[in-house]
Design an enzyme around this catalytic site. Structure first.
Site, PDB file in Angstrom:
ATOM      1  N   CYS A   2       0.807  -1.122   0.059  1.00 26.19           N
ATOM      2  CA  CYS A   2      -0.035   0.170  -0.008  1.00 26.19           C
ATOM      3  C   CYS A   2       0.915   1.145  -0.100  1.00 26.19           C
ATOM      4  CB  CYS A   2      -0.774   0.079   1.207  1.00 26.19           C
ATOM      5  SG  CYS A   2      -1.945  -1.517   1.493  1.00 26.19           S
ATOM      6  N   ARG A  27       4.185  -0.566  -6.597  1.00 23.28           N
ATOM      7  CA  ARG A  27       4.246  -1.179  -5.558  1.00 23.28           C
ATOM      8  C   ARG A  27       3.105  -2.210  -5.513  1.00 23.28           C
ATOM      9  NH1 ARG A  27       6.893   1.498  -1.029  1.00 23.28           N
ATOM     10  NH2 ARG A  27       5.491   0.792   0.399  1.00 23.28           N
ATOM     11  N   TRP A  74      -3.604  -2.440  -1.226  1.00 21.88           N
ATOM     12  CA  TRP A  74      -3.435  -3.728  -1.524  1.00 21.88           C
ATOM     13  C   TRP A  74      -4.215  -4.549  -0.785  1.00 21.88           C
ATOM     14  CZ3 TRP A  74      -1.212  -8.473   0.329  1.00 21.88           C
ATOM     15  CH2 TRP A  74      -0.797  -9.526  -0.847  1.00 21.88           C
ATOM     16  N   ASN A 108      -1.507   2.011   6.058  1.00 16.77           N
ATOM     17  CA  ASN A 108      -0.701   0.751   5.630  1.00 16.77           C
ATOM     18  C   ASN A 108      -0.583  -0.062   6.922  1.00 16.77           C
ATOM     19  OD1 ASN A 108      -0.582   2.133   3.236  1.00 16.77           O
ATOM     20  ND2 ASN A 108       1.677   2.427   2.953  1.00 16.77           N
ATOM     21  N   GLY A 109      -0.630  -1.259   6.371  1.00 19.27           N
ATOM     22  CA  GLY A 109      -0.142  -2.218   7.702  1.00 19.27           C
ATOM     23  C   GLY A 109      -1.511  -2.999   8.050  1.00 19.27           C
ATOM     24  N   GLU A 496      14.569 -19.826  -8.560  1.00 14.34           N
ATOM     25  CA  GLU A 496      14.348 -18.465  -9.138  1.00 14.34           C
ATOM     26  C   GLU A 496      13.586 -18.371 -10.228  1.00 14.34           C
ATOM     27  OE1 GLU A 496      14.150 -14.110  -9.256  1.00 14.34           O
ATOM     28  OE2 GLU A 496      14.107 -15.583  -7.471  1.00 14.34           O
ATOM     29  N   LYS A 500       9.809 -16.699 -10.983  1.00 12.98           N
ATOM     30  CA  LYS A 500       9.673 -15.837 -12.045  1.00 12.98           C
ATOM     31  C   LYS A 500       8.320 -16.288 -12.869  1.00 12.98           C
ATOM     32  CE  LYS A 500      11.937 -12.532 -10.556  1.00 12.98           C
ATOM     33  NZ  LYS A 500      11.650 -13.112  -9.391  1.00 12.98           N
ATOM     34  N   GLU A 503       5.009 -15.930 -11.142  1.00 13.02           N
ATOM     35  CA  GLU A 503       4.824 -14.818 -10.563  1.00 13.02           C
ATOM     36  C   GLU A 503       3.767 -14.101 -11.786  1.00 13.02           C
ATOM     37  OE1 GLU A 503       7.599 -12.745  -7.518  1.00 13.02           O
ATOM     38  OE2 GLU A 503       8.402 -13.241  -9.504  1.00 13.02           O
ATOM     39  N   HIS A 519      13.093 -39.166  -6.981  1.00 14.40           N
ATOM     40  CA  HIS A 519      12.600 -39.298  -5.651  1.00 14.40           C
ATOM     41  C   HIS A 519      11.202 -38.889  -5.691  1.00 14.40           C
ATOM     42  CE1 HIS A 519      16.164 -41.057  -3.889  1.00 14.40           C
ATOM     43  NE2 HIS A 519      16.927 -39.782  -4.433  1.00 14.40           N
ATOM     44  N   LYS A 618       4.619  -5.186  -4.769  1.00 15.11           N
ATOM     45  CA  LYS A 618       6.318  -4.970  -4.939  1.00 15.11           C
ATOM     46  C   LYS A 618       7.015  -5.041  -3.615  1.00 15.11           C
ATOM     47  CE  LYS A 618       9.929  -4.284  -6.839  1.00 15.11           C
ATOM     48  NZ  LYS A 618      10.636  -5.328  -7.867  1.00 15.11           N
TER      49      LYS A 618
END
Length: 623
Positions: A2, A27, A74, A108-109, A496, A500, A503, A519, A618
């Site tokens: 946010c 963000r 958000w 925010n939070g 990674e 990506k 995402e 396995h 973000k």
């Protein structure tokens, strides 16, 4: 996550608020809004569309004023809907939160005890129009308001459990905004003296082009903005309920607006992938030799005192730390543990005061990593160091030592250049620890510095592979699942790469050490399951080739990023892109780049919102 922007000025600040929201779009958000003190009343506009649509609504409604707050949200509590969007109003008991409100607030939070506070306020006659925890704060401030907004806020916030940064103003006090922070970042921007203006923001980027004179508020700080005046106070720990005036340093922060310009690129993510040679060069600039003092005064003493490393990080930063573990143990010979920050502080661990605690964060405000860092210190581990891209962040202020990467502003939600510059910083840390432990000769230091200086040029050659990656992406765009394989220090790079892809393309992807295929994961391999493999010419190459044969024997389709001399050739079911050269221990920094390109171009082919993928933000500044 946010974003907050607020202002008090003699001029109309609505264009500044809206421009600030646009700068915070990177963000991530799913709703936005603005509220002002206009004509003796509170006016607001809210939207679940982009900030540009909010700006059009504001213009149509003729909203203009010198005092106001704005927000990008958000969603955490309550769905992404207009009634849950900030700013929230409180008008008093038995009234709806509409444009005739008395208190306006953005937050925010996360407030952990919002349910019990909601029940208490409902019992006092307050009606709620949203499912958010934020509306609780607005009503609580209203309930405690008795003519002094700062006093009401200072009495309200001790009743909250959780993390917050807030900005609030009141209908009864024109030209006044109060802000406060606990666990979420908030800065004060010193504005045009002639206009008597000052600003609040959750990110210096929001104020780019307006002011570069910023004050980073500390934990439990309150700030009182009035026309031409500003006061900062903080909670007095020796006298609960009392607050002491404080001075915080004013910092010059060059958050250039040009960083947010897209230029010739289709998306910010693509731009940031191609900015990596410059970002690496900037991060390594000035490194004339290997020395612990690269990480701050006193680093030599600390490095001589520690005999193990604990890395704390989340997401992509966790994978950079996982890569560094191979370097730290293999080159510096120091035992290393890598912990997911959100898990570390909730389990019983065995602390060791001779541990170097390394936090990794692009923003330096990652809530879980900050909390884990504080937990480690509470356990008696006082040797702390951060690898971070923001020199003024909470992470840097919290740690005794730091290496500041110079990736620049990263706007795409999926991290690219921040990741590779973190790896560069961690490699320098490895070499510095190796030197302090007597594991790095002068000849080795010279060779390592030469290899590091070659990185930007080597990366340019890797970026030239983009056309070949685009051809692969057309196949991947039709898939719904993928496997990524790597061995040794390239296993975190496979992780990674899978991250990506999922995402931004929404393709389900998993990564495994290649030796783990038999396995379990081998049961998933079919012709419809592409298997991406990172195949450098290292000590594990022959083992990796055997794993690739296991995939082909089950009809799997292989996509291999191979060094030139690996003798892995294209053929039926095997697609190979050859890397320009072998990069030794630094290979992960180069091998991750084609994986970034594969994810990017696959997402483009699928038509997803590359820079703002669904459900993601973000900067994760709440737990």
């Amino acid at each position: 996550m946010c974003g907050i922007v607020g202002a008090v000025s003699a001029r109309n600040i609505v264009p500044i608020l809206l421009e600030g929201l646009k700068r915070l779009e990177y963000r991530g958000y799913d709703s936005c809004g603005v509220a002002v003190h206009q004509g003796g009343q509170l006016q607001r506009a809210r939207s679940t569309a982009r900030v540009s649509e909010l700006a059009a609504s504001v213009a149509a409604d003729g909203i203009a004023a010198g005092t106001g707050i704005a927000h990008t949200r958000w969603a955490t509590h309550g769905a992404p809907a207009v009634h849950n969007a900030h700013p929230h109003f409180s008008s008093g008991p038995k009234s709806s939160a509409s444009t005739d409100g008395r208190v306006a607030l953005v937050h925010n939070g996360i407030i952990e005890n919002h349910d019990e506070l909601r029940a208490e306020l409902q019992g006092r006659g307050y009606e709620f129009s949203s499912q958010t925890d934020t509306e609780v704060i607005a009503h609580l401030v209203h309930f405690l308001y008795d003519g002094d907004l700062l006093d009401a806020v200072q009495r309200a916030l001790p009743r909250l459990r959780g993390a917050y940064a807030i900005a609030v103003f009141c209908r009864d006090e024109p030209q006044r905004v109060v802000g406060a922070r606990q666990g979420s970042p908030l800065i004060l921007g010193m504005g045009n003296v002639a206009e008597g203006e000052n600003f609040l923001a959750s990110d210096a980027m929001a104020l780019a082009g307006v002011t570069d004179q910023n004050v980073y508020l500390e934990e439990s700080d309150f700030v009182d903005l009035q026309l031409g005046k500003v006061w900062i106070s903080t909670a007095d720990t020796s006298r609960p309920g009392r607050y002491t005036p404080v001075q915080r340093p004013v910092r010059t922060v060059q958050a250039h607006s040009g960083a947010a310009e897209l230029g010739p690129y289709r998306h910010y993510m693509q731009k940031e992938i191609f900015e990596q040679p410059r970002a690496l060069a900037d991060t390594l600039e000035g490194v004339a030799g290997i020395s612990p003092e690269l990480f701050g005064d006193g680093a030599w003493r600390v490095f001589k005192e520690v005999d193990r490393v604990l890395i704390l990080a989340c997401g992509t930063s966790f994978y950079s730390g996982s890569t560094a573990r191979y370097w730290l143990e293999g080159i510096a010979g120091i035992p290393t543990t890598v912990e997911i920050a959100s898990e570390y502080r909730y389990r019983d661990s065995v602390p060791d005061p001779r541990t170097l605690v390394v936090s990794i964060s692009q923003s330096g405000e990652t809530a879980d990593t900050l909390a884990a860092l504080k937990h480690a210190r509470a356990l008696g581990m006082e040797h702390t160091l951060t690898i971070c891209n923001v020199s003024t962040s909470a992470m840097v202020r919290e740690c005794k030592l730091a290496y500041i990467t110079r990736a620049g502003v990263e706007i795409g939600v999926a991290s690219t250049k921040a990741f590779t510059t973190q790896l560069a910083g961690l490699y320098l840390l490895t070499l510095a620890l190796a030197q302090a432990r007597g594991c790095l000769s002068d000849a080795q230091e010279a060779a390592e510095l030469k290899a590091l200086r070659h990185l930007p040029l080597a990366l340019q050659a890797v970026l030239a592979l983009e056309p070949q990656v685009i051809a692969w992406s057309e196949d991947f765009a039709r898939k719904e699942n993928a496997l990524f394989l790597g061995r040794g220090l390239h296993y975190p790079i496979a992780l990674e790469g899978a991250l990506k892809l999922k995402e931004i393309s929404y393709i389900h992807a998993e990564a495994y050490p290649a030796g783990e295929l038999k396995h379990g994961p081998l049961a998933l391999v079919t012709a419809d399951m592409p298997v991406v493999t990172v195949a450098p010419n290292d000590a594990l190459l022959e083992k990796l080739k055997s794993n690739l044969q296991e995939v082909r024997a089950r009809g799997g389709e292989l996509y291999v990023f191979a060094d030139a001399d690996t003798h892995i050739d294209s053929g039926p079911g095997v697609h190979v892109i050859r890397m320009p050269e072998h990069y030794g221990a630094l290979s992960p920094i180069l091998h991750v780049v084609p994986l970034q390109l594969l994810a990017y171009h696959t997402a483009c082919a699928r038509g997803t919102d590359v820079d703002k993928p669904r459900n993601l933000a973000k900067s994760v500044t709440v737990e």
